[in-house]
Design a protein around this motif. Structure first.
Motif, short mmCIF file in Angstrom:
data_model
loop_
_atom_site.label_atom_id
_atom_site.label_comp_id
_atom_site.label_asym_id
_atom_site.label_seq_id
_atom_site.Cartn_x
_atom_site.Cartn_y
_atom_site.Cartn_z
N ASP A 1 53.27 32.29 -17.07
CA ASP A 1 53.49 33.50 -17.49
C ASP A 1 55.10 33.08 -17.74
O ASP A 1 56.63 33.07 -16.89
CB ASP A 1 53.73 35.14 -17.78
CG ASP A 1 52.52 35.41 -18.04
OD1 ASP A 1 51.79 35.70 -18.66
OD2 ASP A 1 51.83 35.14 -16.77
N GLY A 2 55.94 32.42 -19.16
CA GLY A 2 57.57 32.68 -19.16
C GLY A 2 58.13 31.16 -18.85
O GLY A 2 58.85 31.22 -19.02
N THR A 3 56.73 29.98 -18.56
CA THR A 3 56.95 29.10 -18.17
C THR A 3 56.44 28.23 -19.29
O THR A 3 57.40 27.06 -19.66
CB THR A 3 57.48 28.25 -16.32
OG1 THR A 3 57.91 29.53 -15.57
CG2 THR A 3 57.55 27.19 -16.46
N ASP B 1 54.38 27.54 -12.70
CA ASP B 1 54.17 29.23 -13.04
C ASP B 1 53.54 28.85 -14.24
O ASP B 1 53.63 28.13 -15.67
CB ASP B 1 55.66 29.66 -12.99
CG ASP B 1 56.06 30.90 -13.63
OD1 ASP B 1 54.50 31.31 -13.29
OD2 ASP B 1 56.53 31.54 -14.67
N ASP C 1 58.85 32.95 -7.89
CA ASP C 1 58.71 31.19 -8.04
C ASP C 1 59.33 30.33 -7.29
O ASP C 1 59.74 30.31 -5.70
CB ASP C 1 58.79 30.77 -9.42
CG ASP C 1 57.45 31.44 -10.25
OD1 ASP C 1 56.35 31.23 -9.65
OD2 ASP C 1 57.92 31.57 -11.46
N ASP D 1 60.09 30.56 -12.83
CA ASP D 1 60.72 31.25 -14.01
C ASP D 1 61.94 32.15 -13.44
O ASP D 1 62.18 33.23 -13.94
CB ASP D 1 60.20 31.54 -15.38
CG ASP D 1 59.40 32.49 -15.19
OD1 ASP D 1 58.84 33.09 -14.76
OD2 ASP D 1 58.96 33.13 -16.52
#
Ligand SMILES: O=C(O)COP(=O)(O)O
Ligand SMILES: [Mg+2]
Length: 225
Positions: free
Chosen positions: A16-18, A14, A179, A175
């Motif tokens: 964004d955020g990962t 992933d 996912d 995240d």
């Protein structure tokens, strides 16, 4: 006691955020859009909880949470957001600690790597380039590559096809529930990072195969198949 390792040939990440902490750029673009639309700014933490299902959903939530907006206005707000995001995309974005080491180690294991994100392709590709991550990925599947996005498993199957790896031999690292659900639907294991964006849902309440406080933890959970 050490946990079982997943036999894999590919790892799907992933974005964004990962891999990347993009929240400041997303929040800046959201608040520039809200100002232009004559709306009040929203706090970072609230915008954080709106990220995960792509830009149209982020904009819709910015426009309609505790507020009213017509479909025409939301459509216009998406255009305004995209104009601002194109200018700020990557400006305050940082690669999370451990990500580059993890990608390097996986590449050294001859694993095929892909990025599967709900972010639109027009922003995903320049962002990966700007952050120096493009060379690691054999495939990139964005939020508008197919007619569906995560949690639909089709995007993960598509990434695996592009990599030439059967889906059950891929591991998803993300995240959010988007996912985890996509991975479950595609029949692949999934690990979730604890530092990302999970739409206001505590990450430890999302069904998955393990939590990672840092991406390098994934290296202890895989074995080349
Ligand atoms: O664009 C979003 O809403 C989230 O993107 P991600 O799938 O990379 O987390
Ligand atoms: Mg994410």
């Amino acid at each position: 006691m050490s946990l079982a390792r997943f036999p894999v040939r590919a790892v799907l990440f992933d974005l964004d955020g990962t891999l990347l902490d993009t929240i400041h750029d997303l929040a800046d673009a959201a608040n520039l859009m809200l100002a232009e639309m004559g709306r009040a700014a929203r706090p970072l933490e609230q915008i954080h909880s709106f990220v995960g299902k792509g830009i149209p959903n982020l904009v819709r939530r910015c426009m309609t949470e505790d507020a009213a907006a017509g479909e025409d206005e939301i459509e216009q707000a998406v255009v305004v957001f995209r104009r601002h995001y194109a200018l700020v995309n990557g400006r305050s974005t940082r690669i999370y600690p451990g990500v580059v080491e993890t990608l390097e180690a996986m590449r050294a294991m001859d694993l095929r790597l892909a990025c599967v994100t709900n972010k639109a392709e027009a922003f995903t590709l320049p962002l990966l380039e700007r952050m120096g991550l493009t060379p690691y990925f054999g495939a990139v599947v964005s939020g508008d590559t197919l007619p569906v996005k995560k949690p639909d498993p089709a995007v993960l199957h598509h990434a695996c096809e592009l990599l030439g790896v059967p889906s059950p031999l891929a591991l998803m690292i993300g995240d959010s529930a988007n996912d985890a659900l996509a991975a479950r639907g595609a029949g692949m294991p999934v690990l979730l990072v604890t530092y990302g964006y999970s739409e206001g849902m505590p990450v430890d309440t999302i069904e998955c195969d393990g939590l990672l406080s840092v991406a390098t933890g994934a290296l202890d959970r895989i074995a080349a198949a």
